[in-house]
Motif scaffolding. Sequence first.
Motif, PDB file in Angstrom:
ATOM      1  N   UNK A 119       0.824  -1.209   0.000  1.00 55.82           N
ATOM      2  CA  UNK A 119       0.000   0.000   0.000  1.00 55.82           C
ATOM      3  C   UNK A 119       0.858   1.258   0.000  1.00 55.82           C
ATOM      4  N   UNK A 120       2.114   1.146   0.468  1.00 51.39           N
ATOM      5  CA  UNK A 120       2.965   2.328   0.597  1.00 51.39           C
ATOM      6  C   UNK A 120       3.832   2.555  -0.639  1.00 51.39           C
ATOM      7  N   UNK A 121       4.317   1.493  -1.266  1.00 50.28           N
ATOM      8  CA  UNK A 121       5.274   1.658  -2.371  1.00 50.28           C
ATOM      9  C   UNK A 121       4.628   1.467  -3.745  1.00 50.28           C
ATOM     10  N   UNK A 122       4.155   0.275  -4.110  1.00 55.47           N
ATOM     11  CA  UNK A 122       3.656   0.099  -5.486  1.00 55.47           C
ATOM     12  C   UNK A 122       2.337   0.801  -5.775  1.00 55.47           C
ATOM     13  N   UNK A 123       1.506   1.023  -4.760  1.00 54.36           N
ATOM     14  CA  UNK A 123       0.226   1.688  -5.029  1.00 54.36           C
ATOM     15  C   UNK A 123       0.411   3.150  -5.445  1.00 54.36           C
TER      16      UNK A 123
ATOM     17  N   UNK B  40       4.097  -7.796 -16.183  1.00 53.32           N
ATOM     18  CA  UNK B  40       4.261  -8.669 -15.003  1.00 53.32           C
ATOM     19  C   UNK B  40       2.949  -9.153 -14.411  1.00 53.32           C
ATOM     20  N   UNK B  41       1.864  -8.406 -14.617  1.00 52.54           N
ATOM     21  CA  UNK B  41       0.576  -8.797 -14.039  1.00 52.54           C
ATOM     22  C   UNK B  41       0.031 -10.044 -14.726  1.00 52.54           C
ATOM     23  N   UNK B  42       0.221 -10.152 -16.034  1.00 49.44           N
ATOM     24  CA  UNK B  42      -0.313 -11.294 -16.773  1.00 49.44           C
ATOM     25  C   UNK B  42       0.614 -12.497 -16.692  1.00 49.44           C
ATOM     26  N   UNK B  43       1.805 -12.310 -16.177  1.00 50.86           N
ATOM     27  CA  UNK B  43       2.726 -13.431 -16.011  1.00 50.86           C
ATOM     28  C   UNK B  43       2.363 -14.235 -14.778  1.00 50.86           C
ATOM     29  N   UNK B  44       2.671 -15.512 -14.809  1.00 54.10           N
ATOM     30  CA  UNK B  44       2.433 -16.365 -13.649  1.00 54.10           C
ATOM     31  C   UNK B  44       3.354 -15.955 -12.501  1.00 54.10           C
ATOM     32  N   UNK B  45       2.827 -16.052 -11.271  1.00 54.47           N
ATOM     33  CA  UNK B  45       3.640 -15.717 -10.107  1.00 54.47           C
ATOM     34  C   UNK B  45       4.830 -16.655  -9.992  1.00 54.47           C
TER      35      UNK B  45
ATOM     36  N   UNK C 141       6.177  -6.178  -5.301  1.00 50.06           N
ATOM     37  CA  UNK C 141       5.876  -4.779  -5.625  1.00 50.06           C
ATOM     38  C   UNK C 141       6.038  -4.518  -7.115  1.00 50.06           C
ATOM     39  N   UNK C 142       7.010  -5.145  -7.742  1.00 47.04           N
ATOM     40  CA  UNK C 142       7.216  -5.011  -9.182  1.00 47.04           C
ATOM     41  C   UNK C 142       5.965  -5.425  -9.951  1.00 47.04           C
ATOM     42  N   UNK C 143       5.342  -6.505  -9.521  1.00 44.82           N
ATOM     43  CA  UNK C 143       4.109  -6.951 -10.176  1.00 44.82           C
ATOM     44  C   UNK C 143       2.920  -6.078  -9.792  1.00 44.82           C
ATOM     45  N   UNK C 144       2.831  -5.723  -8.511  1.00 41.96           N
ATOM     46  CA  UNK C 144       1.667  -4.986  -8.016  1.00 41.96           C
ATOM     47  C   UNK C 144       1.582  -3.579  -8.598  1.00 41.96           C
ATOM     48  N   UNK C 145       2.703  -3.009  -8.980  1.00 36.97           N
ATOM     49  CA  UNK C 145       2.700  -1.661  -9.561  1.00 36.97           C
ATOM     50  C   UNK C 145       1.900  -1.630 -10.857  1.00 36.97           C
ATOM     51  N   UNK C 146       2.108  -2.599 -11.718  1.00 33.76           N
ATOM     52  CA  UNK C 146       1.346  -2.652 -12.968  1.00 33.76           C
ATOM     53  C   UNK C 146      -0.136  -2.868 -12.737  1.00 33.76           C
ATOM     54  N   UNK C 147      -0.483  -3.666 -11.732  1.00 35.55           N
ATOM     55  CA  UNK C 147      -1.887  -3.899 -11.394  1.00 35.55           C
ATOM     56  C   UNK C 147      -2.546  -2.598 -10.960  1.00 35.55           C
TER      57      UNK C 147
END
Length: 325
Positions: free
Chosen positions: A113-117, A144-149, A198-204
């Motif tokens: 909530x603090x960094x990628x959002x 990164x969002x569409x890639x598998x975790x 966070x790298x993935x969550x930023x794109x989301x």
Amino acid sequence: MTTETTKEIPEAAAVPPPGAAPAKKVSQGHRRLLTRRDRITLGLMAGLPTILHIALVWVTALASVALAFTTWDGIGFDSIKWVGLENFKELFSNNPQFWPAVQHNVIWFVVLIVIPTPLGLFLAVQLDKKIRFSRVYQTAFFLPVVMSMAVIGFVWQLIYNPDTGLINSVIGANEPGKYIDWIGDPDLNLWAILVAASWRHTGYMMILYLAGLKGVDPSLREASSLDGANEWQTFKNVIFPTLRPTNTVVLVVTIIEALRAFDLVFVFNKGAEGTELLSILVTNNIIGESSRIGYGSAIAVVLLLISLVVIIPYLVATFRKERRA
């Protein structure tokens, strides 16, 4: 003199001409818009997903709640024994991994909530300005969002490799005696995994905020510019307040992502050495060597209650404010 009343004869136009086919009678009854085949197809299309959803989501959730009060090794239903609250007592008092796992889930949420959002919001605002190659940037950030975790975990494992990884090679920590073990060090591994998350969550977050910005009325921006407001004042006082529904979605999504975090941690080190999470504890107890299904179900129930306690009050309060407004 008698007056004779003449009876009108139907016009000849009403009589069908010789050789013409008789007109079909229009049925006055109810016409069926769907054939039997259509009804069967519609029933299958709507019924099968509903049955699968009930069986795989609701039945399993209710079964997990019921099993939380039992002890079961997963072999035969005859071995299920009712133990009441014993699983929860053991969980809260005798499990040294439980409270660290709760703490790590909280840290996961705070970091997301603090960094990628905010970073995703910043990228969305920049891309909403219709700059050149904005579609290319959107694709790059959203990839990164569409890639598998699991794939993301393998990629970042290569980056964190102590010997040949990118980070150690750049900072010169890939020589003997200078190695930095990003995954094996209990003081670093959780933060290293959070960087990948966070790298993935930023794109989301970028896509969610970009969708919200597309719904902002352009006249609000024009009125703000006419009042002499600069770009930052327009965003702070006009645009951001209109993103309240989007902020609600973002908060709920972030909470869910923090509570269901599992894939990255399991790929990195299977939740050991300082990366314990509630989801990892559930998995280790249910499908691990111990096969303590009742105890694992108790952890899952705690995770469910935490989700409900956090999400439901906030949603109720938010939607009440929107209705009053």
